[in-house]
Design a protein around this motif. Structure first.
Motif: not given
Length: 329
Positions: A174-186
């Motif tokens: 079960y993976i919480r999805n990030l969608r659209g414009k997704v930030p780059v932190v790492f």
């Protein structure tokens, strides 16, 4: 001719992206993996656009299945495809998956150890459509189910690595999805994701901020603000809610005077509760302040509005880290 679920709009996108970002990292990575592994199939429940699976669908239309507005069917189809050797990625809204299709995730997938990867979009307060579309309790519920891996990625880089790891690892995810414009932190260079491993992103000796999902970026922002006021804040990122890296949590908490947990979900039963349980069981006695959502249905409204109102924005987290004061909403 437009597909059934190619309606216009930006539902479920993270608001206010100020820095670098990637567009549709989940679907883009899945399409890349589909070139390598013919076993990979994709499914949705009338939400291909709003779960960012379109790159895979367009590249492999014969390996994509839209179940319509029937999340139970989508999950059951995914489990059936897994039974015949496929690696099934099923993507739609978290609220619909964990309420309407929970029994199918638990029994058809986890209990059967099916090779199904659930990509759950719009978790927490991301969705503007109020209680019917906001999945606040998903981490609470899913961490209670045996034989399932539960992951809440921080950014686009980690999400891509999580998708890759899930494709290569047998079992139900079960993976919480990030969608659209997704930030780059790492930073992609040298980045590694390992199931069940937390990452100490910043050392500190006064307070430890333990975060998951995109809330970890806010924990880093709060730590920067705290440093400017002479407070040394460690930041521990916990992407895997199950299995939980209890060793890292205990080690980090033991080195500080207090702990603040930040998450985009219910304050009771999620990561915050897991941290409290972990420290109690280990005999580590430090104050723990849990920043999350209260026991109520939350209203319609923009992500920025709701997060400011209910104490999940940068200002509230920074105040909690610096002063240890926070009003529960």
């Amino acid at each position: 001719m437009a597909k059934l679920d190619d309606r216009a709009g930006g539902m479920g996108e993270i608001a206010d992206i100020d820095g670098p970002y990637e567009v549709a990292p989940f679907g883009t990575e899945l399409a890349r993996l589909g070139e390598i592994d013919e076993r990979i199939v994709g499914l949705s429940a009338d939400m291909s656009k709003f779960s960012d699976i379109i790159p895979f669908r367009d590249r492999f239309p014969h390996r994509y299945f839209n179940a319509g507005m029937a999340e139970q069917d989508a999950v059951t189809m995914a489990a059936g495809l897994a039974k015949v050797g496929k690696v099934a990625f099923c993507a739609t809204y978290a609220a619909f998956l964990t309420r309407r299709a929970l029994d199918f995730i638990a029994v058809s997938c986890a209990h059967s150890k099916a090779n199904v990867k659930i990509l759950a979009g719009s978790p927490g307060l991301v969705n503007p459509y109020g209680a019917t579309h906001q999945s606040l309790e998903d981490l609470v519920v899913l961490r209670s189910i045996p034989d399932i891996t539960v992951i809440d990625p921080c950014d686009a880089v980690e999400l891509r690595h999580v998708v890759r790891t899930a494709a290569e690892t047998d079992g139900t995810f079960y993976i919480r999805n990030l969608r659209g414009k997704v930030p780059v932190v790492f930073d992609e260079d040298g980045f590694q994701f390992e199931i069940g491993k937390a990452r100490l992103l910043r050392p500190g000796h006064d307070v430890a901020v333990i975060g998951t999902g995109f809330m970890t970026e806010r924990a880093l922002t709060a730590a920067d603000a705290a440093a400017a006021q002479g407070v040394s804040a460690a930041v521990l990122h916990v992407p895997t809610i199950k299995p939980l890296d209890t060793e890292a949590i205990c080690e980090t908490a033991s080195a500080v005077g207090r702990v603040v947990v930040v998450e985009n979900g219910l304050r009771v039963g999620g990561l915050g509760s897991a941290v409290v349980e972990t420290l109690h069981d280990a005999g580590i006695h430090v104050p723990v302040l849990r920043i999350g959502l209260g026991d109520r249905f939350h209203p319609c409204g923009s992500q920025a509005y709701n997060e400011a109102r209910f104490g999940l924005d940068d200002a509230a987290i920074t105040e909690a880290v610096i002063s240890n004061r926070w009003e529960f909403a």
